[in-house]
Scaffold this motif. Structure first.
Motif, PDB file in Angstrom:
ATOM      1  N   LEU A  19       8.087  10.374   9.132  1.00 39.55           N
ATOM      2  CA  LEU A  19       7.649  10.485   7.717  1.00 39.55           C
ATOM      3  C   LEU A  19       6.224  11.171   7.554  1.00 39.55           C
ATOM      4  O   LEU A  19       5.414  10.321   8.149  1.00 39.55           O
ATOM      5  CB  LEU A  19       7.667   9.420   6.943  1.00 39.55           C
ATOM      6  N   ARG A  20       6.054  12.393   7.356  1.00 31.13           N
ATOM      7  CA  ARG A  20       4.799  12.979   7.089  1.00 31.13           C
ATOM      8  C   ARG A  20       3.899  12.207   5.791  1.00 31.13           C
ATOM      9  O   ARG A  20       4.214  12.651   4.757  1.00 31.13           O
ATOM     10  CB  ARG A  20       4.890  14.668   7.077  1.00 31.13           C
ATOM     11  N   ASN A  21       3.217  11.238   6.152  1.00 29.38           N
ATOM     12  CA  ASN A  21       2.481  10.512   4.994  1.00 29.38           C
ATOM     13  C   ASN A  21       0.927  10.257   5.337  1.00 29.38           C
ATOM     14  O   ASN A  21       0.498   9.732   4.604  1.00 29.38           O
ATOM     15  CB  ASN A  21       3.315   9.339   4.846  1.00 29.38           C
ATOM     16  N   ASN A  25      -3.250  17.337   2.220  1.00 34.97           N
ATOM     17  CA  ASN A  25      -2.715  18.946   2.202  1.00 34.97           C
ATOM     18  C   ASN A  25      -1.704  19.315   3.078  1.00 34.97           C
ATOM     19  O   ASN A  25      -2.005  20.435   3.610  1.00 34.97           O
ATOM     20  CB  ASN A  25      -3.845  19.689   2.232  1.00 34.97           C
ATOM     21  N   ASP A  26      -0.923  18.425   3.536  1.00 40.32           N
ATOM     22  CA  ASP A  26       0.430  18.712   4.230  1.00 40.32           C
ATOM     23  C   ASP A  26       1.517  19.221   3.567  1.00 40.32           C
ATOM     24  O   ASP A  26       1.884  18.546   2.819  1.00 40.32           O
ATOM     25  CB  ASP A  26       0.511  17.429   5.175  1.00 40.32           C
ATOM     26  N   ILE A  27       2.021  20.411   4.084  1.00 38.09           N
ATOM     27  CA  ILE A  27       3.040  21.068   3.311  1.00 38.09           C
ATOM     28  C   ILE A  27       4.380  20.085   3.553  1.00 38.09           C
ATOM     29  O   ILE A  27       5.368  20.354   2.638  1.00 38.09           O
ATOM     30  CB  ILE A  27       3.403  22.451   3.937  1.00 38.09           C
ATOM     31  N   ASN A  28       4.333  19.394   4.365  1.00 29.53           N
ATOM     32  CA  ASN A  28       5.319  18.308   4.923  1.00 29.53           C
ATOM     33  C   ASN A  28       5.186  16.996   4.106  1.00 29.53           C
ATOM     34  O   ASN A  28       5.883  16.126   4.375  1.00 29.53           O
ATOM     35  CB  ASN A  28       5.739  18.312   6.361  1.00 29.53           C
ATOM     36  N   HIS A  29       4.153  16.930   3.256  1.00 31.78           N
ATOM     37  CA  HIS A  29       4.002  15.572   2.690  1.00 31.78           C
ATOM     38  C   HIS A  29       5.211  14.970   2.190  1.00 31.78           C
ATOM     39  O   HIS A  29       5.913  15.455   1.241  1.00 31.78           O
ATOM     40  CB  HIS A  29       2.889  15.806   1.738  1.00 31.78           C
ATOM     41  N   GLY A 100       1.878  10.757  10.653  1.00 33.60           N
ATOM     42  CA  GLY A 100       3.006  10.153   9.914  1.00 33.60           C
ATOM     43  C   GLY A 100       3.404   8.705  10.380  1.00 33.60           C
ATOM     44  O   GLY A 100       2.972   8.445  11.508  1.00 33.60           O
ATOM     45  N   THR A 101       4.270   8.469   9.801  1.00 32.55           N
ATOM     46  CA  THR A 101       5.178   7.184  10.237  1.00 32.55           C
ATOM     47  C   THR A 101       6.556   7.400  11.081  1.00 32.55           C
ATOM     48  O   THR A 101       7.057   8.163  10.523  1.00 32.55           O
ATOM     49  CB  THR A 101       5.567   6.178   9.144  1.00 32.55           C
TER      50      THR A 101
END
Length: 153
Positions: A19-21, A25-29, A100-101
């Motif tokens: 999980l991109r968290n 400024n992450d496109i995959n946020h 991320g997680t």
């Protein structure tokens, strides 16, 4: 064109997802994706997969299984070709990821996650255990909407 890898590590019917968290400024946020990343100039795609899996998880993947490639086309960004692998044999211990997680997700729950629509296209093939490698082109508009899906000929 950017070249990247994604690696889905699978153990006992559960997939290691990210999980991109954590990055700004992450496109995959707030999207769930596989571990992986961009190929460096001095490595093969397979070496990239092994390196990225280790950097993001602490696990060394053994005998990754190539599943296919996806060309991501964008209205406003450089295209990116991603080579996708699965792997069920690893060495080492899982560690925290700075992007991320990490979480082990039951296979039947994968499609219920907050995923990119294009990822659902190839994940459905992978979850159906299709034997043939896929070769797909996905086009996204400037708003991040999937606008076209094509099989590469």
């Amino acid at each position: 064109m950017l070249l990247s890898t994604q690696i889905y590590i699978i153990k006992d019917g559960r997939w290691l997802m990210l999980l991109r968290n954590k990055k700004k400024n992450d496109i995959n946020h707030n999207k769930w994706i596989a571990v992986g990343g961009r190929k460096e100039a001095d490595e093969t795609i397979r070496e990239c997969a092994v390196r990225e899996a280790y950097e993001e998880t602490g696990l060394t993947i053994i005998n990754p299984d190539y599943k296919g490639r996806v060309l991501f086309e964008y209205d406003e960004n450089e295209p990116e070709e991603i080579y996708i692998y699965t792997c069920s044999t690893t060495e080492g211990s899982l560690h925290e990821c700075n992007e991320g997680t990490l979480a082990w997700i039951d296979e039947e729950e994968i499609l219920n996650l907050e995923l990119w629509e294009g990822d659902r296209v190839f994940l459905k093939k992978m979850l159906a255990h299709e034997a043939e490698a896929f070769d797909i082109i996905l086009h996204y508009d400037g708003e991040g909407n999937l606008t076209d899906i094509r099989e590469r000929e």
